[in-house]
Enzyme design. Structure first.
Site, PDB file in Angstrom:
ATOM      1  N   CYS A 173      41.915  46.354  37.580  1.00  0.00           N
ATOM      2  CA  CYS A 173      41.992  47.062  36.208  1.00  0.00           C
ATOM      3  C   CYS A 173      43.468  47.114  35.647  1.00  0.00           C
ATOM      4  O   CYS A 173      44.566  46.792  36.293  1.00  0.00           O
ATOM      5  CB  CYS A 173      41.794  48.444  36.423  1.00  0.00           C
ATOM      6  SG  CYS A 173      40.003  49.044  37.069  1.00  0.00           S
ATOM      7  N   SER A 174      43.389  47.184  34.330  1.00  0.00           N
ATOM      8  CA  SER A 174      44.862  46.958  33.723  1.00  0.00           C
ATOM      9  C   SER A 174      45.575  48.162  33.646  1.00  0.00           C
ATOM     10  O   SER A 174      46.923  48.310  34.149  1.00  0.00           O
ATOM     11  CB  SER A 174      44.736  46.598  32.325  1.00  0.00           C
ATOM     12  OG  SER A 174      43.870  47.652  31.645  1.00  0.00           O
TER      13      SER A 174
END
Length: 139
Positions: free
Chosen positions: A51-52
């Site tokens: 996930c960013s």
């Protein structure tokens, strides 16, 4: 007293009529409905990979054996996305969670076109973690 979370169907109906900015806001507001996740549970073991933003998901079992997930993120929109994902599986039996068509439930929200790709790249990882967790509790 907390207000009950809307169902995915109710949210999808509302979402359909909103413009892009309001859709974004709706998802962020949804993130605010998540149960608070204690800091002690935000560990490397509960961190969703890929996930960013940082996303943590921690499963708990309720007295009736259903799964209740605690989740949090350091980004408001990502927290809203995980809240949306959890709406499709929260407080269900592990077998139901494992068999749930989470992607299908999220389809009306068309997240890939609503959000930047770095905001949506972690969604499959969130879903995989939820399914993997449910799998551990079934069988």
């Amino acid at each position: 007293m907390t207000t009950p979370s809307p169902t995915l169907a109710e949210l999808a109906e509302e979402y359909e009529f909103l413009d892009a900015d309001d859709r974004y806001r709706l998802i962020i507001d949804l993130g605010r409905t998540l149960d608070a996740m204690p800091e002690a549970l935000k560990t490397d073991a509960t961190l969703v990979r890929g996930c960013s933003a940082s996303v943590w998901v921690y499963p708990t079992r309720t007295d009736d054996g259903s799964l209740h997930f605690l989740a949090d993120s350091n980004a408001a929109i990502t927290k809203g996305i995980i809240a949306l994902v959890l709406l499709s599986v929260q407080d269900r039996a592990p077998a139901e969670v494992a068999a749930a068509d989470i992607e299908g439930a999220l389809a009306p929200f068309d997240l890939k076109n609503q959000l930047s790709s770095n905001r949506t790249q972690g969604i499959p990882n969130m879903i995989a973690l939820i399914r993997e967790t449910a799998g551990r509790y079934t069988g």
